[in-house]
Motif scaffolding. Structure first.
Motif, PDB file in Angstrom:
ATOM      1  N   GLU A 449       0.812  -1.208   0.000  1.00  0.00           N
ATOM      2  CA  GLU A 449       0.000   0.000   0.000  1.00  0.00           C
ATOM      3  C   GLU A 449       0.850   1.264   0.000  1.00  0.00           C
ATOM      4  O   GLU A 449       0.413   2.321  -0.425  1.00  0.00           O
ATOM      5  N   ASN A 450       2.070   1.180   0.502  1.00  0.00           N
ATOM      6  CA  ASN A 450       2.913   2.353   0.629  1.00  0.00           C
ATOM      7  C   ASN A 450       4.044   2.399  -0.400  1.00  0.00           C
ATOM      8  O   ASN A 450       4.955   3.193  -0.280  1.00  0.00           O
ATOM      9  N   ASN A 451       3.989   1.519  -1.380  1.00  0.00           N
ATOM     10  CA  ASN A 451       5.081   1.461  -2.351  1.00  0.00           C
ATOM     11  C   ASN A 451       4.511   1.227  -3.743  1.00  0.00           C
ATOM     12  O   ASN A 451       3.947   0.172  -4.016  1.00  0.00           O
ATOM     13  N   ASP A 452       4.654   2.204  -4.639  1.00  0.00           N
ATOM     14  CA  ASP A 452       4.090   2.111  -5.975  1.00  0.00           C
ATOM     15  C   ASP A 452       4.674   0.953  -6.771  1.00  0.00           C
ATOM     16  O   ASP A 452       4.056   0.469  -7.718  1.00  0.00           O
ATOM     17  N   LEU A 453       5.870   0.497  -6.400  1.00  0.00           N
ATOM     18  CA  LEU A 453       6.514  -0.583  -7.153  1.00  0.00           C
ATOM     19  C   LEU A 453       5.665  -1.835  -7.154  1.00  0.00           C
ATOM     20  O   LEU A 453       5.704  -2.637  -8.073  1.00  0.00           O
ATOM     21  N   PHE A 454       4.865  -2.035  -6.094  1.00  0.00           N
ATOM     22  CA  PHE A 454       4.122  -3.279  -5.963  1.00  0.00           C
ATOM     23  C   PHE A 454       2.685  -3.166  -6.445  1.00  0.00           C
ATOM     24  O   PHE A 454       1.917  -4.099  -6.315  1.00  0.00           O
ATOM     25  N   LYS A 455       2.319  -2.020  -6.986  1.00  0.00           N
ATOM     26  CA  LYS A 455       0.953  -1.850  -7.447  1.00  0.00           C
ATOM     27  C   LYS A 455       0.830  -2.397  -8.859  1.00  0.00           C
ATOM     28  O   LYS A 455       0.665  -1.657  -9.827  1.00  0.00           O
ATOM     29  N   ILE A 456       0.932  -3.708  -8.980  1.00  0.00           N
ATOM     30  CA  ILE A 456       0.817  -4.397 -10.254  1.00  0.00           C
ATOM     31  C   ILE A 456      -0.645  -4.754 -10.465  1.00  0.00           C
ATOM     32  O   ILE A 456      -1.293  -5.286  -9.578  1.00  0.00           O
ATOM     33  N   SER A 457      -1.150  -4.466 -11.644  1.00  0.00           N
ATOM     34  CA  SER A 457      -2.549  -4.728 -11.937  1.00  0.00           C
ATOM     35  C   SER A 457      -2.870  -6.214 -11.783  1.00  0.00           C
ATOM     36  O   SER A 457      -2.055  -7.089 -12.105  1.00  0.00           O
ATOM     37  N   GLU A 458      -4.090  -6.505 -11.311  1.00  0.00           N
ATOM     38  CA  GLU A 458      -4.526  -7.898 -11.183  1.00  0.00           C
ATOM     39  C   GLU A 458      -4.517  -8.596 -12.537  1.00  0.00           C
ATOM     40  O   GLU A 458      -4.434  -9.818 -12.604  1.00  0.00           O
ATOM     41  N   THR A 459      -4.607  -7.816 -13.611  1.00  0.00           N
ATOM     42  CA  THR A 459      -4.552  -8.389 -14.953  1.00  0.00           C
ATOM     43  C   THR A 459      -3.264  -9.174 -15.167  1.00  0.00           C
ATOM     44  O   THR A 459      -3.242 -10.186 -15.862  1.00  0.00           O
ATOM     45  N   PHE A 460      -2.167  -8.714 -14.546  1.00  0.00           N
ATOM     46  CA  PHE A 460      -0.874  -9.358 -14.743  1.00  0.00           C
ATOM     47  C   PHE A 460      -0.534 -10.346 -13.628  1.00  0.00           C
ATOM     48  O   PHE A 460       0.361 -11.158 -13.786  1.00  0.00           O
ATOM     49  N   ILE A 461      -1.239 -10.275 -12.502  1.00  0.00           N
ATOM     50  CA  ILE A 461      -0.954 -11.190 -11.399  1.00  0.00           C
ATOM     51  C   ILE A 461      -1.546 -12.563 -11.673  1.00  0.00           C
ATOM     52  O   ILE A 461      -1.000 -13.583 -11.285  1.00  0.00           O
ATOM     53  N   GLY A 462      -2.682 -12.621 -12.363  1.00  0.00           N
ATOM     54  CA  GLY A 462      -3.335 -13.897 -12.604  1.00  0.00           C
ATOM     55  C   GLY A 462      -4.279 -14.242 -11.472  1.00  0.00           C
ATOM     56  O   GLY A 462      -4.485 -13.488 -10.534  1.00  0.00           O
ATOM     57  N   SER A 463      -4.845 -15.442 -11.543  1.00  0.00           N
ATOM     58  CA  SER A 463      -5.877 -15.832 -10.596  1.00  0.00           C
ATOM     59  C   SER A 463      -5.302 -16.448  -9.328  1.00  0.00           C
ATOM     60  O   SER A 463      -4.392 -17.258  -9.386  1.00  0.00           O
ATOM     61  N   GLU A 464      -5.814 -16.033  -8.187  1.00  0.00           N
ATOM     62  CA  GLU A 464      -5.572 -16.641  -6.875  1.00  0.00           C
ATOM     63  C   GLU A 464      -4.113 -17.025  -6.620  1.00  0.00           C
ATOM     64  O   GLU A 464      -3.775 -18.208  -6.533  1.00  0.00           O
ATOM     65  N   PRO A 465      -3.205 -16.053  -6.474  1.00  0.00           N
ATOM     66  CA  PRO A 465      -1.786 -16.394  -6.291  1.00  0.00           C
ATOM     67  C   PRO A 465      -1.506 -17.261  -5.066  1.00  0.00           C
ATOM     68  O   PRO A 465      -0.632 -18.125  -5.127  1.00  0.00           O
ATOM     69  N   ILE A 466      -2.228 -17.064  -3.972  1.00  0.00           N
ATOM     70  CA  ILE A 466      -1.969 -17.885  -2.774  1.00  0.00           C
ATOM     71  C   ILE A 466      -2.349 -19.341  -3.023  1.00  0.00           C
ATOM     72  O   ILE A 466      -1.641 -20.269  -2.592  1.00  0.00           O
ATOM     73  N   LEU A 467      -3.436 -19.569  -3.761  1.00  0.00           N
ATOM     74  CA  LEU A 467      -3.813 -20.942  -4.109  1.00  0.00           C
ATOM     75  C   LEU A 467      -2.776 -21.559  -5.054  1.00  0.00           C
ATOM     76  O   LEU A 467      -2.462 -22.752  -4.949  1.00  0.00           O
ATOM     77  N   VAL A 468      -2.251 -20.751  -5.970  1.00  0.00           N
ATOM     78  CA  VAL A 468      -1.178 -21.226  -6.860  1.00  0.00           C
ATOM     79  C   VAL A 468       0.032 -21.642  -6.039  1.00  0.00           C
ATOM     80  O   VAL A 468       0.652 -22.687  -6.286  1.00  0.00           O
ATOM     81  N   GLN A 469       0.383 -20.854  -5.037  1.00  0.00           N
ATOM     82  CA  GLN A 469       1.517 -21.165  -4.167  1.00  0.00           C
ATOM     83  C   GLN A 469       1.266 -22.444  -3.363  1.00  0.00           C
ATOM     84  O   GLN A 469       2.163 -23.286  -3.225  1.00  0.00           O
ATOM     85  N   ASN A 470       0.049 -22.606  -2.861  1.00  0.00           N
ATOM     86  CA  ASN A 470      -0.275 -23.817  -2.092  1.00  0.00           C
ATOM     87  C   ASN A 470      -0.216 -25.067  -2.968  1.00  0.00           C
ATOM     88  O   ASN A 470       0.289 -26.107  -2.545  1.00  0.00           O
ATOM     89  N   LEU A 471      -0.742 -24.962  -4.182  1.00  0.00           N
ATOM     90  CA  LEU A 471      -0.701 -26.108  -5.097  1.00  0.00           C
ATOM     91  C   LEU A 471       0.742 -26.426  -5.489  1.00  0.00           C
ATOM     92  O   LEU A 471       1.130 -27.603  -5.556  1.00  0.00           O
ATOM     93  N   SER A 472       1.536 -25.389  -5.729  1.00  0.00           N
ATOM     94  CA  SER A 472       2.950 -25.593  -6.073  1.00  0.00           C
ATOM     95  C   SER A 472       3.673 -26.326  -4.952  1.00  0.00           C
ATOM     96  O   SER A 472       4.487 -27.225  -5.213  1.00  0.00           O
ATOM     97  N   THR A 473       3.403 -25.942  -3.709  1.00  0.00           N
ATOM     98  CA  THR A 473       4.044 -26.606  -2.564  1.00  0.00           C
ATOM     99  C   THR A 473       3.751 -28.093  -2.557  1.00  0.00           C
ATOM    100  O   THR A 473       4.654 -28.918  -2.332  1.00  0.00           O
TER     101      THR A 473
END
Length: 516
Positions: A449-473
């Protein structure tokens, strides 16, 4: 790699989002015709849009209506003394894009964008902001040509890439579904507290030591290898705490390398004007030497672990470094391949901008005594480095993980080719539908919230990153267990877990998907 994404598009926007232009006169080259416009006409095009003359009617009829929008962008400040703009201009990436762009925006006697570069630099010496119109007027040429035919070829290549991505999804959906009982999940999580050790590694290639973090369970697991993890370009260890927590709880000690010069801190310093954009030495040479110093320290018992075996893991650039460390050196044809590969400005595969910088530096000799037990890479790249099957020379069991929504290192023309350059029957590729290049990155919300570097549009993040991380694990754990037990991992097609569609494929299936 997210910073290459930011750098490229901020630079790319200069020439495409803010207008294509000329000095005193612009010649628009289209289907072997030349349409001359004066700079005065160019600045007033918006006003001409509703007029009816032979030229204006022709532009409208031939689908060039957006030409009339050029004038509104001409006075917009596209380069500023502060921020990344000037650093981008001076970087290898900036020079390469200017060189390719000069083939479409043609200044007489300037084949590599030098005139454009020098003009912008001179203007920034005189003022804090520079507009497109000021660049046009300052160019030491009375006439510039805009080759729309060449731009159409470039746009066609982009469309072909997007079409291939869509076709891949169709092919994945047509794969014959396998049995649903695909994971046993026999690895138990430890309830023991985790220990985090912060160390500094002194190495001859660094003026200052670089930092590492070692995470391990308080209960010793003598049969578990050290996992060495490397974040991508502009990444930080905090982005991957999730993988550290999950694997350490299952008994694997994990070591994170904080690569000074290409980490988050370094890119913040670039944004603040304290440092220049890193180059090929930082991207590759120092990272490889960092890894070598860590492995040597591990072999010498400096981390207090029960064995000296290791597994290499990383994201994006951090996934390329293990391949460079364990594999063959880049092909001698890399430079010539790059001349062809960058003709489309690498907009559908930004990793090419990094790969091509490898031709600028000598890499350390391959150390045949060091062999990883396994290699795991998220969103990997290296197709220009190893363009042929089995060309990496790596026979280590490897798991690559990628998503169908990766717009930075696309599956079809990048990640699949890297996978084909590896050689082991246990190699597997986990494809997660809807996952992107940024899905493995977990960002602290308060920092975001305090750093513009991380304000990447959801369009480029893709769907449900935490679920992707859990499945990858889940699949990382299963893959490592199979390697330990000397079992060939199963091939899994068209399955769904945690709300995500996925496939765990072998080389034969990847080859089938890659065919036209």
């Amino acid at each position: 790699m997210k910073y290459i994404f930011i750098i490229f598009f901020s630079f790319y926007g200069l020439f495409f989002n803010h207008g294509l232009k000329a000095a005193e006169k612009i010649n628009i080259i289209f289907e072997e015709m030349e349409i001359p416009l004066t700079i005065e006409q160019l600045t007033k095009l918006e006003k001409y849009k509703d007029d009816s003359t032979e030229l204006i009617d022709w532009l409208k009829t031939n689908g060039l209506i957006r030409v009339f929008e050029l004038s509104k962008f001409l006075e917009f400040p596209v380069f500023k003394e502060e921020g990344l703009n000037r650093e981008i201009l001076r970087s290898w990436i900036g020079r390469k894009i200017l060189t390719e762009l000069s083939k479409s925006i043609k200044v007489p006697n300037d084949n590599n964008g030098t005139e454009i570069y020098n003009t912008i630099e001179n203007l920034l010496d005189q003022k804090n902001e520079v507009s497109t119109l000021e660049i046009i007027k300052a160019l030491p040429s009375e006439e510039i040509s805009l080759d729309i035919d060449n731009l159409i070829l470039i746009i066609s290549s982009w469309k072909n890439e997007l079409s291939m991505q869509q076709e891949l999804l169709s092919k994945l959906n047509r794969l014959e579904r396998t049995n649903q009982n695909f994971l046993k999940n026999t690895e138990k999580k430890s309830t023991q507290d985790l220990t985090k050790i912060y160390k500094k590694i002194y190495a001859p290639h660094r003026v200052k030591p670089f930092e590492i973090e070692i995470w391990k369970s308080n209960k010793t697991n003598e049969d578990k290898e050290l996992i060495i993890f490397m974040p991508g370009l502009g990444g930080e260890i905090n982005n991957f705490k999730w993988i550290g927590n999950e694997l350490t709880k299952r008994g694997w000690p994990i070591l994170f390398i904080d690569h000074r010069g290409t980490n988050l801190e370094s890119f913040i310093e670039v944004l603040e004007g304290k440092e220049t954009i890193p180059g090929s030495v930082d991207f590759f040479l120092y990272r490889i030497k960092d890894l070598d110093a860590v492995i040597k320290a591990h072999k010498n018992g400096e981390f207090g672990l029960p064995n000296d075996s290791y597994i290499l893991m990383g994201h994006s650039l951090g996934a390329l470094i293990p391949l460079l460390y364990e594999g063959n050196k880049p092909t001698d044809q890399l430079e010539s391949k790059c001349d062809s590969a960058l003709k489309d400005f690498a907009v559908t595969n930004l990793s090419k901008l990094l790969q091509c910088q490898l031709s600028e530096i000598p890499l350390p000799k391959k150390n045949n005594s060091n062999k990883a037990i396994a290699i795991i890479g998220f969103n990997s790249f290296g197709s220009l480095v190893w363009p042929k099957e089995n060309s990496t020379g790596i026979k280590t069991p490897t798991l690559l993980i990628g998503g169908t929504y990766d717009l930075i290192t696309p599956l079809m023309n990048e990640q699949f080719r890297v996978f084909s350059a590896l050689n082991n029957p246990s190699n597997r590729f986990l494809i997660i539908e809807g996952a992107s290049h940024f899905s493995p990155i977990r960002v602290n919300k308060s920092y975001e919230e305090n750093n513009d570097l991380f304000k990447i549009s959801e369009t480029f993040i893709g769907s449900e990153p935490i679920l992707v991380q859990n499945l990858s694990t889940k699949f990382i754990v299963e893959f490592l267990k199979n390697i330990k037990d000397q079992k060939i991992p199963r091939v899994i097609k068209n399955q769904r877990d945690l709300g995500l569609d996925f496939h765990l494929l072998d080389l034969e299936t990847i080859k089938e998907l890659s065919q036209n």
